[in-house]
Design a protein around this motif. Sequence first.
Motif, PDB file in Angstrom:
ATOM      1  N   SER A 162      30.595  36.691  19.866  1.00  0.00           N
ATOM      2  CA  SER A 162      30.926  38.053  20.425  1.00  0.00           C
ATOM      3  C   SER A 162      32.230  37.636  20.660  1.00  0.00           C
TER       4      SER A 162
ATOM      5  N   THR B 126      28.040  38.617  12.997  1.00  0.00           N
ATOM      6  CA  THR B 126      27.282  38.625  13.564  1.00  0.00           C
ATOM      7  C   THR B 126      26.291  39.787  12.468  1.00  0.00           C
TER       8      THR B 126
ATOM      9  N   LEU C 255      25.211  31.588  19.576  1.00  0.00           N
ATOM     10  CA  LEU C 255      25.854  32.051  20.022  1.00  0.00           C
ATOM     11  C   LEU C 255      26.616  31.807  19.553  1.00  0.00           C
TER      12      LEU C 255
ATOM     13  N   THR D 293      25.207  35.536  15.988  1.00  0.00           N
ATOM     14  CA  THR D 293      25.907  35.946  16.552  1.00  0.00           C
ATOM     15  C   THR D 293      27.349  36.200  17.080  1.00  0.00           C
TER      16      THR D 293
ATOM     17  N   GLN E  10      19.504  33.540  13.711  1.00  0.00           N
ATOM     18  CA  GLN E  10      20.438  35.079  13.584  1.00  0.00           C
ATOM     19  C   GLN E  10      21.816  33.961  14.510  1.00  0.00           C
TER      20      GLN E  10
END
Length: 129
Positions: free
Chosen positions: A128, A92, A11, A126, A124
């Motif tokens: 934000s 993402t 993230l 991601t 993954q």
Amino acid sequence: QVQLAESGGGLVQAGGSLRLSCVASGSGLTGRSYTLGWFRQAPGKEREFVAAFTWSYRTYYGDSVKGRFTISRDNAKSTVYLQMSSLAPEDTAVYYCAADLSIGNSAPYYFNHRNYNHWGQGTQVTVSS
């Protein structure tokens, strides 16, 4: 036999950076040239070409990542890296490493995920906002 293992996802805030790694291994790679590519897939979308480092040391990038992502390769470590900068929420996705064991192809060939016959499990990413 070919194995691909991705790492480095996570993230990150918009504008940030991440570096993905993919280690290639297996008897199927011994003594041969091959191309390593990165693709990504967001929920509900098709798998998208991100970048490739070919058997002939050429690099290619998808239009959406040009100027922001850099692919590199360390043959001694059988590893390909994807340095991602200026990340945006639209980056993402699950990022996949893929290998193509054929040689002698030209650029458009590497943009098609169907031409790669070995895949990692994905990592993954991601971003934000």
